[in-house]
Enzyme design. Structure first.
Site, mmCIF file in Angstrom:
data_model
loop_
_atom_site.group_PDB
_atom_site.id
_atom_site.type_symbol
_atom_site.label_atom_id
_atom_site.label_comp_id
_atom_site.label_asym_id
_atom_site.label_seq_id
_atom_site.Cartn_x
_atom_site.Cartn_y
_atom_site.Cartn_z
ATOM 1 N N LEU A 599 -31.720 -32.295 -17.351
ATOM 2 C CA LEU A 599 -32.484 -32.210 -18.593
ATOM 3 C C LEU A 599 -32.447 -30.811 -19.180
ATOM 4 O O LEU A 599 -32.568 -30.632 -20.386
ATOM 5 C CB LEU A 599 -33.943 -32.619 -18.347
ATOM 6 N N GLY A 602 -30.818 -23.280 -16.727
ATOM 7 C CA GLY A 602 -30.951 -21.870 -17.065
ATOM 8 C C GLY A 602 -30.258 -20.985 -16.062
ATOM 9 O O GLY A 602 -29.461 -21.434 -15.239
ATOM 10 N N ALA A 603 -30.591 -19.685 -16.141
ATOM 11 C CA ALA A 603 -29.929 -18.713 -15.282
ATOM 12 C C ALA A 603 -30.364 -18.863 -13.831
ATOM 13 O O ALA A 603 -29.617 -18.506 -12.914
ATOM 14 C CB ALA A 603 -30.237 -17.310 -15.780
ATOM 15 N N VAL A 607 -33.774 -28.400 -14.493
ATOM 16 C CA VAL A 607 -34.713 -29.514 -14.436
ATOM 17 C C VAL A 607 -33.888 -30.778 -14.558
ATOM 18 O O VAL A 607 -33.059 -30.925 -15.463
ATOM 19 C CB VAL A 607 -35.752 -29.433 -15.562
ATOM 20 N N LYS A 627 -37.966 -30.018 -10.827
ATOM 21 C CA LYS A 627 -37.569 -28.622 -10.953
ATOM 22 C C LYS A 627 -36.901 -28.181 -9.659
ATOM 23 O O LYS A 627 -37.413 -28.456 -8.570
ATOM 24 C CB LYS A 627 -38.782 -27.727 -11.214
ATOM 25 N N ASP A 818 -46.696 -17.186 -21.750
ATOM 26 C CA ASP A 818 -45.501 -17.559 -22.523
ATOM 27 C C ASP A 818 -45.783 -18.837 -23.295
ATOM 28 O O ASP A 818 -44.994 -19.778 -23.285
ATOM 29 C CB ASP A 818 -44.301 -17.744 -21.600
#
Length: 1089
Positions: A599, A602-603, A607, A627, A818
């Site tokens: 889904l 990233g780095a 997910v 995750k 965030d």
């Protein structure tokens, strides 16, 4: 002899003037020699005046007006002058002063000096002397004495003075009248003669403002004119009402001037006299004078100005420096030119025939006006440079004339050596040394040599290099404009020597040295240098690699839980998540989890969509999101993921956060199992449904989509932006079924794949019946309809749900750090869920994050105290919430559109810059944003108050629908809720209860006891919050006392778990919750703090 002496004396006085004391004559005499005389009415009388010069008479009646008065001269043998005044048929009008005076002593402006006699002519029918035309007007200065001239014909007559019927006391003299200080108004004199009453006509007293000295000012607009222009001169008199002013000027004879008078009364009396001379000529040059004289006093004042008229305009320049000038390098120097010109000139400076730019910082020009036609122009060199040398010209011009002046400027530069190099002549061993120097004046070059290299530090070892030495050739210097080059050649160098180049001019002497090495020695040095350079390169490369490795960004969870706050509120201590306990009840078997497509990636991790088997009783098969870290993850990143898991286990469930469902921490990589959100992240959803929103709100103009980075006309571009968020780390739209990556893992054969799994019961909100006109709109907000139509109520719903979710986090003392639309997911039924999605986002290539050390920060979403002071609190989350609102009501726009995160951005934030209202926000919504962006954190609203504000903007039916969905969620066997409760059936097997109410009480007690035992390993002591009074409890909403928690978190970091009933919630609702075995306090889990 006596007669001739008198004639001589008179002639001398006439020639020399009456002002000399030596020529003073005795006053003439009057016969009869009396001060006053009474003459009978209708009789005749005569008066004789005798003097040493010609004499005349002054009397009340002029000869022309009165034929009864005759004046004649008589001759006598004594040498004296005699004049006789004779009056026949005397009347009351002949009453008055008779004065005899010398003719030569009398001028138009001076008072008459002579002998006086007063004559009375009593008249029983005329008590008062007849008045003249102006006698009834009495002008007096303010607060000064005056005379009311009601004179009687008989000195014995008694007279009184009356003002408006009131008797006025004043001193009286029958020869003058009443003397005193009188107020303004009418006065009447009254006399009684032999029983008869006589009254005069009214005497009107007027007071004028005047001063003892005349305050006279003269002003000329200019004193220099061209022929044909109009000369204007003004004179102003202050604080005087009656002034006689006379002009004297060259054109007065020709009556060329035009005079005007203007009276100004405020703020003080001012009389302005203006003299205008049109079409002036050279003849109008000269002195212009105004002379003012006071009307009531003998006071005079005079002013004058000299005016010159020229045939045409003129320009004259006078430089204060010569035509050849020199300045030292870096010297500050001014060149001043005095200018006299009319009309106003234009002054410009040129350098080498090119106009100097006014905004230069190194060379400045300035013009100052010192007088009417005089100017001073300055050329200023600031730290003179060599390139400032050249020819400078000043040009002064007006419409009639032009003048210029040119001078040459040289910048004196000390000698300096630019280059000293040697050239090899190949294998023969010969070498040439070149020395390049510059300076102004051009420097001279000399050479010196040192043959003993070890002693070259001593100047005595150096000798001047002669040009006639064998094997050494010294060439003449090559001269350029500002540089010079000298050469010396050596036929062969057999040993190391040193050569010194000396460059000198009038300002300085400089030297530079060079070693000449024999060819054999040079090759050895070259090899050593190459090895050294290679070693340095290796060392530097290793250092760079280490620095890059250390600066590589590391994954860290953004959420923080506040443990305590310093008394001043500026330092926060956060809970170390690794010290929190991990409850094994959250552990989920790996063989019950099947992983599917990715889904988001990233780095640090990704997910993945997954299918969980046996996660809950009511739904044995559930679609979830998992995750996980990438295989290359470091230990610190594994620790960060474990910290995230522990924080989620202690936060507890809430409808508007992505809830933890379980975890796999044993025998393999760490998996965190969370809720699956059907629509993906909020930014993606807003972008995708922008057109449907615009179609439902046609009153909103479709402006350029610059803030989205989209071109509305380019459908392919827009489709790409919406559908390709997987590549840049955003949460992919979970409705899409395109070809995506899959994670291979064990798949159970007896069940269908994830695409056939039914939707989660908790993702489907409960239905409700239509109750009002707004129900249809509310139903679109919280429904299981697949329609993705977007309305303004949808936007308000998102805003409200985020506030509720953040209110829950704030009640747990949890700071998000965030909060943004990219970290808000949208589940089935448009339920908003807050998450931290940094693990699956490529923040290193995401423009929303700015590198700072080894981390990347979402600067555009951060509060000022977080950016500049590294301070994160719930109130800094409130700031981010305001930015999130801007994203929602701009339909997914990027905050601060078009602005880069640089020093300008930081300065604007510090100075109070805030974004304007987005296109689709109402004024009420924008007011919420402005409150969230208050520069003082303590003045921002709490999430509790934000929820209430937004709730008031929504329909009443929406509030009830939301509460029903929230209640259903807390009553369900959702894994996030169920794992926070104790299974009452397992805990109390074999126990018989009289009724379900007793069973529920024991169940609640067991749950509380188990909660305390589970958290007993980590309890943070914080001060208690005062309980809510019972009266207030009825009016509050059913929340976890988030208002109290958020406000008190600023001071103590504490939270409260007091249960508060909502306005629209009934006691039956709470009883229903009790019936199904849920403690009311379970609606908002007690904080693990």
């Amino acid at each position: 002899m006596g007669t001739s002496h008198q004639v001589f004396l008179v002639l001398s006085c006439l020639l020399t003037g009456p002002g000399l004391i030596s020529c003073q004559l005795l006053l003439p005499s009057i016969l009869p020699n009396e001060n006053e005389k009474i003459v009978q009415l209708n009789s005749s009388f005569s008066l004789r005046c005798v003097g040493e010069s010609e004499v005349s008479w002054q009397h009340p009646m002029s000869e022309e007006d009165d034929p009864n008065v005759e004046i004649r001269s008589e001759e006598n043998n004594s040498g004296l002058f005699v004049t006789v005044l004779e009056v026949v048929n005397a009347s009351a009008a002949h009453t008055g002063w008779y004065t005899c005076y010398y003719n030569h002593t009398q001028t138009d402006e001076s008072e008459i000096e002579g002998r006086h006699i007063y004559i009375y002519v009593p008249d029983p029918d005329m008590a008062f002397v007849p008045l003249g035309m102006t006698d009834s007007l009495v002008i007096v200065e303010e607060d000064d004495s005056a005379i009311i001239p009601c004179r009687t014909t008989d000195p014995e007559t008694q007279v009184t003075l009356h003002n408006n019927g009131r008797l006025v006391p004043a001193s009286y003299d029958s020869r003058q009248g009443f003397n005193g200080t009188f107020s303004v108004g009418p006065y009447i004199c009254e006399a009684t003669v032999k029983g008869r009453t006589f009254k005069t006509s009214e005497f009107n007293v007027y007071a004028l403002k005047a001063t003892s000295e005349l305050n006279l000012e003269m002003d000329a607009r200019q004193t220099v004119y061209k022929a044909g222009e109009t000369i204007v001169v003004t004179c102003a008199v202050f604080n005087n009402e009656v002034v006689d002013l006379q002009w004297t000027y060259p054109g007065e004879v020709r009556n060329k001037g035009i005079t005007m008078l203007e009276e100004i009364k405020l703020p003080s009396i001012k009389l302005v006299y203006t003299l205008t001379v049109p079409k002036a000529t050279v003849k109008d040059s000269g002195e212009y004078e105004c002379a003012a004289r006071q009307a009531t006093k003998e006071v005079k004042e005079m002013k004058r100005v000299t005016i010159s008229v020229h045939e045409k305009g003129f320009v004259e320049i006078e430089p204060t420096f010569g035509q050849l000038e020199a300045v030292n390098l870096h010297e500050v120097r001014e060149f001043v030119v005095e200018v006299q010109a009319y009309p106003t000139p234009r002054i410009s400076w040129l350098k080498d025939n090119l106009t100097l730019i006014e905004n230069l910082t190194e060379i400045t020009t300035d013009v100052q006006k010192s007088q009417e036609t005089r100017y001073q122009s300055k050329l200023k060199l600031i730290r003179a440079k060599e390139e400032d040398s050249g020819h400078y010209t000043i040009i002064v011009q007006n419409e009639d004339d032009v003048k210029s002046y040119t001078f040459e400027l040289s910048t004196l530069v000390p000698a300096s050596i630019l280059d000293l190099v040697d050239d090899h002549h190949g294998s023969g061993g010969g070498q040439t040394v070149r020395c390049t120097a510059e300076g102004t004046p051009l420097p001279e070059i000399d050479w010196m040599i040192c043959k003993h290299i070890k002693k070259c530090n001593n100047d005595t070892s150096w000798t001047v290099l002669a040009s006639n030495v064998s094997n050494i050739i010294t060439e003449l210097p090559r001269r350029g404009r500002s540089t010079v080059e000298g050469r010396v050649s050596f036929a062969k160098v057999e040993e190391t020597i040193a050569v010194r180049c000396l460059a000198k001019n009038n300002l300085s002497v400089v030297a530079r040295e060079l070693k000449l090495v024999a060819p054999t020695l040079r090759s050895e040095l070259t090899v050593a240098a190459a090895v050294l350079v290679l070693l340095v390169i290796v060392i530097v490369s290793l250092i760079v690699l280490v620095v890059i490795w250390k600066q590589k960004p590391r994954y860290e969870i953004r959420w923080r839980v506040i443990e305590s706050i310093s008394p001043d509120g500026h330092e926060y201590i956060y809970v170390d998540p690794m010290q929190l306990p991990y409850d094994s009840r959250w552990e989920f078997p790996r063989d019950g989890l099947v992983l599917g497509r990715i889904l988001g990636s990233g780095a640090f991790g990704k997910v993945v969509e997954g299918t969980a088997y046996g996660l809950s009783r009511s739904q044995p098969v559930m679609k979830v999101a998992v995750k996980m870290l990438k295989p290359t993850a470091r230990s610190s990143e594994k620790q960060a993921l474990m910290s995230e898991l522990k924080i989620m286990t202690h936060l507890g469930p809430h409808l508007n956060i992505v809830n933890l469902l379980g975890a796999c921490t044993k025998s393999g990589p760490i998996y965190i199992i969370t809720e699956y959100c059907f629509y993906g992240d909020l930014v993606n959803y807003l972008h995708k449904n922008r057109d449907s929103f615009m179609s439902q709100h046609p009153e909103k103009p479709k402006k350029d989509l610059d803030i989205f980075g989209l071109n509305p006309a380019d459908e392919s571009t827009r489709s790409y932006v919406i559908l390709s968020f997987e590549n840049n780390g955003d949460y992919m739209d979970m409705k899409q079924a395109d070809t995506t990556q899959y994670v291979p893992m064990l798949e159970r054969k007896e069940v269908s794949k994830y695409s056939d799994i039914q939707r989660s019961l908790y993702d489907r909100p409960a239905s409700y019946k239509k109750k009002s006109m707004l129900d249809s709109e509310v139903k679109n907000l919280l429904s299981d309809d697949d329609s993705e139509g977007l309305t303004l109520l949808d936007l308000l719903s998102f805003t409200y749900q985020v506030a509720r979710g953040m209110e829950f986090l704030a009640s747990k003392n949890c700071v998000h750090r965030d909060l943004a639309a990219r970290n808000v997911l949208l589940a089935q039924g448009k339920i908003v869920k807050i998450c931290d999605f940094g693990l699956a986002r490529d923040i290193m290539h995401d423009s929303n994050y700015v590198s700072k050390g080894s981390t990347f920060l979402p600067v555009k979403w951060m509060a000022p105290e977080s950016i500049f002071d590294n301070l994160y609190t719930t109130l800094s989350d409130v700031w981010s919430y305001g930015i999130l609102l801007w994203e929602i009501f701009s339909l997914g726009g990027t905050p601060y559109p078009g602005m880069m995160v640089d020093s300008t951005f930081y300065n604007k934030i510090k100075s109070g810059y805030r974004m304007a209202k987005p296109d689709h926000a109402t004024s009420e919504v924008y007011e919420i944003m402005v409150q969230c962006w208050n520069s003082e954190p303590e003045k921002r609203p709490s999430f509790y108050h934000l929820s209430e504000i937004v709730e008031n903007l929504l329909p009443g039916q929406y509030k009830k629908s939301y509460e029903k969905i929230h209640l259903d969620f807390l009553k369900s066997d959702h894994p996030a809720v169920a794992r926070m409760r104790v299974d009452s059936d397992n805990a109390y097997i074999g126990v018989t209860y009289k009724n379900e109410e007793d069973k529920l009480k024991d169940w609640e007690g067991g749950l509380d006891e188990q909660r305390l035992s589970a958290d007993s390993g980590y309890i943070i002591p914080l001060p208690d919050i005062d309980p809510v009074p019972e009266e207030e409890d009825l009016g509050k909403r059913n929340r976890h006392s988030s208002q109290t928690s958020e406000e008190s978190a600023i001071e103590t970091g504490s939270s409260s778990s007091t249960f508060i009933k909502r306005e629209d919630e009934t006691i039956e609702d709470i009883d229903m919750m009790d019936d199904i075995g849920i403690d009311s306090s379970d609606l908002v889990e007690d904080s693990f703090l």
